[in-house]
Design a protein around this motif. Structure first.
Motif, short mmCIF file in Angstrom:
data_model
loop_
_atom_site.label_atom_id
_atom_site.label_comp_id
_atom_site.label_asym_id
_atom_site.label_seq_id
_atom_site.Cartn_x
_atom_site.Cartn_y
_atom_site.Cartn_z
N TRP A 71 0.85 -1.19 0.00
CA TRP A 71 0.00 0.00 0.00
C TRP A 71 0.89 1.24 0.00
CZ3 TRP A 71 -5.38 0.69 0.05
CH2 TRP A 71 -6.12 -0.50 0.02
N LEU A 72 0.49 2.24 -0.76
CA LEU A 72 1.29 3.44 -0.94
C LEU A 72 0.61 4.63 -0.25
CD1 LEU A 72 3.78 4.69 -2.40
CD2 LEU A 72 2.25 5.18 -4.32
N LEU A 73 1.32 5.24 0.67
CA LEU A 73 0.80 6.41 1.38
C LEU A 73 1.38 7.67 0.76
CD1 LEU A 73 -0.93 7.54 3.69
CD2 LEU A 73 1.09 7.38 5.15
N THR A 74 0.51 8.50 0.19
CA THR A 74 0.92 9.76 -0.42
C THR A 74 0.08 10.89 0.17
OG1 THR A 74 -0.66 9.50 -2.24
CG2 THR A 74 1.56 8.57 -2.55
N ARG A 75 0.21 12.07 -0.40
CA ARG A 75 -0.59 13.20 0.05
C ARG A 75 -1.20 13.89 -1.17
NH1 ARG A 75 0.07 15.02 5.32
NH2 ARG A 75 1.49 13.75 6.53
N ASP A 76 -2.41 14.42 -0.99
CA ASP A 76 -3.05 15.13 -2.08
C ASP A 76 -2.49 16.55 -2.17
OD1 ASP A 76 -4.29 16.69 -0.14
OD2 ASP A 76 -6.25 15.75 -0.38
N ASP A 77 -3.07 17.36 -3.05
CA ASP A 77 -2.57 18.72 -3.26
C ASP A 77 -2.67 19.60 -2.03
OD1 ASP A 77 -2.03 18.01 -5.86
OD2 ASP A 77 -3.87 18.86 -6.68
N HIS A 78 -3.52 19.21 -1.08
CA HIS A 78 -3.70 19.99 0.15
C HIS A 78 -2.94 19.38 1.32
CE1 HIS A 78 -6.79 22.29 -1.93
NE2 HIS A 78 -7.36 21.15 -2.29
N GLY A 79 -2.17 18.33 1.06
CA GLY A 79 -1.37 17.71 2.11
C GLY A 79 -2.08 16.63 2.89
N ALA A 80 -3.32 16.29 2.53
CA ALA A 80 -4.07 15.27 3.25
C ALA A 80 -3.59 13.88 2.84
CB ALA A 80 -5.57 15.41 2.97
N GLY A 169 -8.80 19.95 6.92
CA GLY A 169 -7.54 20.27 6.26
C GLY A 169 -6.95 21.59 6.69
N THR A 170 -7.43 22.15 7.79
CA THR A 170 -6.96 23.46 8.25
C THR A 170 -6.06 23.38 9.47
OG1 THR A 170 -8.93 23.75 9.64
CG2 THR A 170 -9.04 24.59 7.38
#
Length: 234
Positions: A71-80, A169-170
């Motif tokens: 499984w690959l853990l990444t982040r979206d454009d907002h860092g989530a 996300g804040t």
């Protein structure tokens, strides 16, 4: 009828990972995760990081299949955080990780979520933090709580705010958290849930969509969750 979502939550003590081979050679880390780990000087913080990131993968593999290390853990454009499934499994999961002292907790869901856990182990000036982060209503209620229960009451509201900020996300933004007061509601109206040990200071909160259900494993107790929604003023 809108489909009610479900989140999976798992807690574990840090000691449960000390003999785990996968943490001694964490080749499963994504490049971004490895950079973050390499920047950490604190041995405790490194243990927490590795334990949480592995536990998250184990939880995803258990409920959706595949090998945990794939499984690959990444982040979206907002860092989530996002978990991408191994080849052959059609799943992209929202994720949240939290740790406090010798406990780590993780959550996965098909929607944005925020998870926070607190043990109260770190010394903090609770009245000053409450004045900085809590609404006037929360501060007034905290003063009314007797000394023996004040820390547990504080961390209940702290975890609710942390979980809500992660889900949005804040993060914790005082100019907003001071206008937000959580109120207890019935399960179907809740955007947050909390769990709290009666025999020690261990508090956890999850934020998600309204009515989100949660399955919790590893919680050292059988207490049922409390349900909350946020009232914002100003």
């Amino acid at each position: 009828m809108q489909r009610v979502g479900r989140a999976q939550i798992r807690l574990a003590p840090l000691a449960a990972f000390d003999a785990l081979a996968a943490l001694r050679d964490p080749a499963w880390l994504h490049d971004d995760e490895r950079r973050r780990l390499d920047a950490m000087a604190s041995p405790l913080r490194r243990r927490q990081f590795l334990a949480g990131h592995w536990l998250l993968r184990e939880l995803a593999a258990e409920h959706h299949g595949g090998d945990a290390a794939a499984w690959l853990l990444t982040r979206d454009d907002h860092g989530a955080p996002r978990l991408q499934a191994p080849t052959g499994i059609d799943a992209v999961l929202h994720a949240s990780i939290s740790h406090s002292s010798d406990w780590v907790a993780v959550a996965i869901a098909g929607e944005a979520i925020g998870l926070d856990i607190e043990t109260g182990a770190k010394p903090r000036d609770l009245p000053s933090l409450a004045e900085f982060l809590f609404s006037p209503e929360e501060c007034a209620a905290l003063v009314q709580v007797d000394d023996a229960r004040r820390a547990a009451h504080f961390y209940l509201h702290w975890t609710l705010k942390e979980a809500w900020g992660k889900r949005q996300g804040t993060g914790l933004r005082p100019q907003r958290t001071r206008r937000q007061t959580p109120h207890e509601v019935i399960a179907g109206q809740a955007t947050m849930q909390s769990w709290q040990r009666p025999d020690r200071l261990l508090v956890m909160a999850l934020a998600g969509s309204r009515g989100l259900r949660a399955d919790v494993s590893g919680w050292p107790g059988v207490d049922a969750p409390r349900y909350w929604d946020v009232v914002e003023t100003g």
